[in-house]
Write a protein that holds these residues in place. Structure first.
Motif, PDB file in Angstrom:
ATOM      1  N   LYS A 117      43.707  39.911  34.382  1.00  0.00           N
ATOM      2  CA  LYS A 117      42.461  39.801  35.134  1.00  0.00           C
ATOM      3  C   LYS A 117      42.727  39.814  36.640  1.00  0.00           C
TER       4      LYS A 117
ATOM      5  N   SER B 243      43.299  43.416  37.713  1.00  0.00           N
ATOM      6  CA  SER B 243      42.042  44.176  37.782  1.00  0.00           C
ATOM      7  C   SER B 243      41.209  43.758  38.993  1.00  0.00           C
TER       8      SER B 243
ATOM      9  N   SER C 189      40.115  46.289  41.897  1.00  0.00           N
ATOM     10  CA  SER C 189      38.716  46.355  42.318  1.00  0.00           C
ATOM     11  C   SER C 189      38.577  46.161  43.821  1.00  0.00           C
TER      12      SER C 189
END
Length: 108
Positions: A2, A5, A9
């Motif tokens: 996570k 990511s 992003s």
């Protein structure tokens, strides 16, 4: 996973801000010498000068309108994670934009 990511992003959002700055800069340069290159002559084939400029502006506006929803979604996503660091995204995007100007067109 996570965390990776979230970093990806963040980088994508910085690149989207850079793209927004590029299209806004391109919109400012309508009718100037920087608009006369091979990209616009292939896309906008008009004999009348005003229609050529309108075609260039329309492409810039469409690109901006396509970038804004994705950019706002990414910002809402990243506000949950980065809170106060989210204000650095437009600044990093501007720095990336200035770096692209300096490397592609020389000092402006």
């Amino acid at each position: 996973m996570k965390k990776i990511s979230n970093i990806i992003s963040y980088v994508i959002t910085v690149c989207l801000f850079c793209a927004l700055y590029i299209f806004l800069f391109d919109l400012v340069c309508v009718g100037k010498i920087s608009k006369f290159n091979h990209i616009w002559t292939k896309v906008c084939r008009f004999d009348v000068w005003d229609e050529y400029l309108a075609c260039m502006v329309n492409y810039d506006i469409v690109c901006i309108v396509l970038i804004l929803p994705v950019l706002s979604f990414m910002l809402f996503w990243l506000v949950r994670v980065y809170r106060k660091q989210i204000w650095l995204v437009p600044i990093f995007g501007l720095l990336l934009f200035l770096l692209s100007i300096i490397t592609c067109w020389g000092p402006v």
